[in-house]
Scaffold this motif. Structure first.
Motif, PDB file in Angstrom:
ATOM      1  N   UNK A   1      12.449   8.929   7.342  1.00  0.00           N
ATOM      2  CA  UNK A   1      11.128   8.714   6.794  1.00  0.00           C
ATOM      3  C   UNK A   1      10.860   9.600   5.644  1.00  0.00           C
ATOM      4  N   UNK A   2      11.428  10.814   5.231  1.00  0.00           N
ATOM      5  CA  UNK A   2      11.446  11.512   4.345  1.00  0.00           C
ATOM      6  C   UNK A   2      12.116  10.974   3.098  1.00  0.00           C
TER       7      UNK A   2
ATOM      8  N   UNK B   1      13.328  11.839  11.286  1.00  0.00           N
ATOM      9  CA  UNK B   1      12.229  12.651  10.402  1.00  0.00           C
ATOM     10  C   UNK B   1      12.839  12.383   9.066  1.00  0.00           C
TER      11      UNK B   1
ATOM     12  N   UNK C   1       3.626   1.401  -1.291  1.00  0.00           N
ATOM     13  CA  UNK C   1       4.195   1.809  -2.803  1.00  0.00           C
ATOM     14  C   UNK C   1       3.303   2.428  -3.595  1.00  0.00           C
TER      15      UNK C   1
ATOM     16  N   UNK D   1       5.243   4.782  10.313  1.00  0.00           N
ATOM     17  CA  UNK D   1       5.727   5.611  11.239  1.00  0.00           C
ATOM     18  C   UNK D   1       5.448   5.344  12.501  1.00  0.00           C
ATOM     19  N   UNK D   2       4.231   5.027  12.884  1.00  0.00           N
ATOM     20  CA  UNK D   2       3.886   4.660  14.274  1.00  0.00           C
ATOM     21  C   UNK D   2       4.608   3.459  14.717  1.00  0.00           C
TER      22      UNK D   2
ATOM     23  N   UNK E   1       1.854   4.570   5.284  1.00  0.00           N
ATOM     24  CA  UNK E   1       3.008   5.471   5.720  1.00  0.00           C
ATOM     25  C   UNK E   1       2.871   5.763   7.463  1.00  0.00           C
ATOM     26  N   UNK E   2       1.500   6.039   7.625  1.00  0.00           N
ATOM     27  CA  UNK E   2       0.937   6.440   9.091  1.00  0.00           C
ATOM     28  C   UNK E   2       1.498   5.249   9.920  1.00  0.00           C
TER      29      UNK E   2
ATOM     30  N   UNK F   1       0.694  -1.149   0.035  1.00  0.00           N
ATOM     31  CA  UNK F   1       0.060   0.050  -0.030  1.00  0.00           C
ATOM     32  C   UNK F   1       0.934   1.265   0.027  1.00  0.00           C
TER      33      UNK F   1
ATOM     34  N   UNK G   1       9.846   7.909   1.813  1.00  0.00           N
ATOM     35  CA  UNK G   1       8.803   8.431   1.068  1.00  0.00           C
ATOM     36  C   UNK G   1       9.290   8.608  -0.223  1.00  0.00           C
TER      37      UNK G   1
ATOM     38  N   UNK H   1      -1.718   6.799   2.408  1.00  0.00           N
ATOM     39  CA  UNK H   1      -1.455   7.897   3.698  1.00  0.00           C
ATOM     40  C   UNK H   1      -1.615   6.895   4.976  1.00  0.00           C
TER      41      UNK H   1
ATOM     42  N   UNK I   1       8.975   4.607  14.094  1.00  0.00           N
ATOM     43  CA  UNK I   1       9.491   6.010  14.357  1.00  0.00           C
ATOM     44  C   UNK I   1      10.650   5.920  15.598  1.00  0.00           C
TER      45      UNK I   1
ATOM     46  N   UNK J   1       1.621   5.222  -2.225  1.00  0.00           N
ATOM     47  CA  UNK J   1       1.159   6.385  -1.301  1.00  0.00           C
ATOM     48  C   UNK J   1       0.232   6.307  -0.802  1.00  0.00           C
TER      49      UNK J   1
END
Lengths: 208, 251
Positions: A55-56, A52, A15, A26-27, A22-23, A13, A59, A19, A30, A17
């Motif tokens: 993660x950038x 940070x 791949x 991150x959770x 990615x959330x 998912x 993405x 949201x 991170x 993009x």
């Protein structure tokens, strides 16, 4: 109901993009990546920035990610390694720091476990900083992030046997840093720890 | 994780490193970093050419579906379609687009019917079908259809009689009864249709209608396009004398 963690499905998912994907990443990753960065820099704010940045970069390069069976986490830690290395390259700083006097000379009359318990995170970071980069990666990923040998091997790009060897050398180095011999007896000339160590050092900390 | 370490001091050190990592306080900036990151995701998503409406699971499902399964599904759909057309075509009448399909299905059915009484029944049924169609054709003044329908019905009746003769006297007699019944049922429209057929094309149809049992020899007479003198040459034109029960007089 909370969705079950499926790294392959989340990566698929991400791949696209998605949201939420990615959330989820991150959770889940991170704080771990931040810890990894902290034990390489000893600076919590810098560790935040580095996490940070990880993660950038993830993405930006998600389209290049090839899943080899739930390897999205290893991929993120691989980016983290590059970010940390890039930081030290740019700053021109030597990626090793000296031990504080306190850590180099363990408290003369305190038991070993007390020495460890009273050691701050920063002091531990300083101890880890004496290790070469690759050994430190292995120690942090194995004992802080909880990856098994195969997982660490994927992240650092080495064979599992090489990871075990790196871990072995790292532990020898750390024993020296903490003034312990291979038998658990203190090696310091002052003998500060010698009297304090129990006969079986393995019995000092319950559950270890 | 720690049990893998052989040396007690190594376990102690590893344990302390682990606890140190766990004791590190969570980032106070994690929330704001998360928000900023998800905004980046939204921007990247808008710039991406990947359509977000494509459900991932659906795409992977299509990819995972074996080619053979898809081929089997397509074949099954074609079979269902053909079966449906065949089914609907059984009610088709002359002039209908599905009528040729009906005839092909009938031929296939006859081809697959085993010999014996089943074959006799199938041919009598086909003859009955043709005469039903003749009824429809006469009611709609479809004159072009009269001759081919009558000839087809006659051919089926003669084939049924021949097939029945191989099954013995009783079987043959039964077949003659059935064909006679079918012809009697449609006698009126057959005669009406024959009158409409040009005289030079009728051949011996009028004689056949008068006495259908006498029109056939040992072989079915389906060579309606042949001239009467040709049939005489091979002995099929003149009907061999028959007994009253319809069987050949010399048997």
């Amino acid at each position: 109901m909370e969705r079950e963690w499926d790294p392959v499905e989340v990566a698929s998912r991400a791949a696209r993009y998605d949201r939420e994907a990615f959330a989820e990443l991150f959770d889940r990753f991170f704080e771990g990546i931040r810890r990894y960065a902290y034990f390489h820099t000893g600076d919590e704010d810098l560790a935040d920035d580095m996490a940070a940045e990880v993660f950038s970069q993830a993405l930006a390069s998600i389209e290049n990610f090839t899943d080899r069976g739930g390897t999205i986490g290893a991929w993120l830690y691989g980016i983290a390694r590059n970010v940390v290395a890039g930081h030290f390259r740019k700053s021109g700083r030597v990626h090793e720091v000296g031990l504080s006097d306190e850590l180099a000379e363990p408290e003369e009359h305190g038991p070993v476990q007390t020495v460890f318990e009273e050691m701050s995170n920063l002091e531990l970071y300083e101890a880890l900083s004496t290790l070469p980069d690759m050994q430190r990666d292995v120690v942090v990923l194995r004992f802080i992030e909880g990856y098994d040998v195969d997982g660490v091997a994927r992240i650092v790009g080495k064979r599992p046997g090489a990871v075990r060897a790196l871990q072995h050398r790292a532990m020898i180095s750390l024993r020296k840093v903490f003034g312990l011999g291979p038998d658990g007896k203190p090696r310091t000339a002052s003998g500060g720890l010698e009297r304090m160590l129990p006969e079986e050092a393995g019995g000092v900390v319950p559950g270890v | 994780m720690f049990d893998e370490l052989d040396s007690p001091p190594d376990r102690l050190i590893a344990r302390r490193i682990y606890e140190s990592g766990r004791s590190l306080e969570h980032s106070g900036r994690a929330g704001s970093i998360r928000e900023e990151f998800l905004l980046e995701v939204a921007v990247a998503r808008n710039e991406s050419i990947v359509p977000d409406t494509v459900p991932v699971r659906s795409a992977s499902w299509r990819k995972a579906l074996p080619v053979l399964a898809r081929a089997a599904t397509a074949t099954a759909l074609v079979m269902v379609l053909l079966f449906s057309v065949g089914l609907v075509s059984t009610r088709a009448m002359p002039g209908s687009p599905l009528y040729p399909v009906k005839r092909v299905v009938e031929k296939a059915g006859l081809y697959m019917t085993p010999s014996g009484s089943a074959a006799v029944d199938a041919r009598v049924t086909r003859a009955s079908e043709r005469l039903e169609e003749l009824d429809y054709a006469t009611r709609n003044s479809m004159r072009d259809w009269y001759l081919p329908l009558i000839q087809e019905a006659r051919s089926n009746i003669e084939e049924a009689t021949l097939e029945a003769s191989r099954g013995g006297v009783e079987e043959e007699e039964k077949a003659r009864e059935e064909t006679r019944s079918v012809l009697e049922e449609h006698d009126e429209e057959i005669r009406e249709a024959i009158e409409e057929v040009p005289s030079d094309e009728r051949g011996d149809l009028e004689e056949w209608v008068e006495d259908p049992g006498d029109s056939s020899d040992d072989e079915p007479e389906v060579k309606e396009d042949r001239e009467p003198d040709e049939r005489e040459e091979d002995g099929g034109g003149e009907h061999a004398p028959r007994r009253e029960d319809g069987r050949d007089s010399d048997d």
